[in-house]
Design an enzyme around this catalytic site. Structure first.
Site, short mmCIF file in Angstrom:
data_model
loop_
_atom_site.label_atom_id
_atom_site.label_comp_id
_atom_site.label_asym_id
_atom_site.label_seq_id
_atom_site.Cartn_x
_atom_site.Cartn_y
_atom_site.Cartn_z
N ARG A 155 0.85 -0.97 0.10
CA ARG A 155 -0.05 0.12 0.09
C ARG A 155 0.65 1.49 -0.51
O ARG A 155 0.44 2.32 -0.41
CB ARG A 155 -0.82 -0.03 0.82
CG ARG A 155 -2.49 -1.36 0.73
CD ARG A 155 -2.86 -0.96 2.10
NE ARG A 155 -2.05 -1.55 3.26
CZ ARG A 155 -2.27 -0.77 4.47
NH1 ARG A 155 -4.16 -0.84 4.93
NH2 ARG A 155 -1.81 -1.29 5.51
N ASN A 191 -5.95 -2.21 1.68
CA ASN A 191 -6.13 -4.16 1.53
C ASN A 191 -7.47 -4.35 1.91
O ASN A 191 -8.37 -3.60 2.33
CB ASN A 191 -5.40 -4.43 2.95
CG ASN A 191 -3.95 -4.18 3.33
OD1 ASN A 191 -3.45 -4.28 1.99
ND2 ASN A 191 -2.98 -3.93 4.39
#
Length: 92
Positions: A20, A38
């Site tokens: 991320r 996520n």
């Protein structure tokens, strides 16, 4: 240049490896807007808007990922540009 918008789902070893943050930093460096998060299934999902060339560079970077990741594949959807994002952010 007219902006484009893509939604991408990345699968493989992409959680717990800085994916991320990598996605975020790459998007910021390319001046894209959107978000990354996520998913419960172990994948990472992201949406980005910006000029086609920058979005394509971003997607190419996601295919490689950060060193600790192992990207198995990307599912990419073209979407209608909404222009609702002011910046790129990590969502939780």
């Amino acid at each position: 240049m007219k902006p484009i918008r893509v939604k991408v789902k990345v699968n493989g070893r992409v959680q717990g490896v800085g994916f991320r943050h990598f996605t975020y930093k790459t998007a910021i460096s390319l001046e894209l807007t959107g978000w990354v998060r996520n998913l419960e299934d172990g994948c990472v999902e992201a949406v980005a808007e910006g000029p086609r060339q920058q979005v394509e560079e971003w997607l190419a970077a996601l295919k490689k990922g950060p060193p600790a990741s192992k990207v198995a594949g990307l599912t990419i959807q073209r979407e209608i540009v909404e222009g609702v994002f002011e910046r790129f952010e990590v969502r939780f």
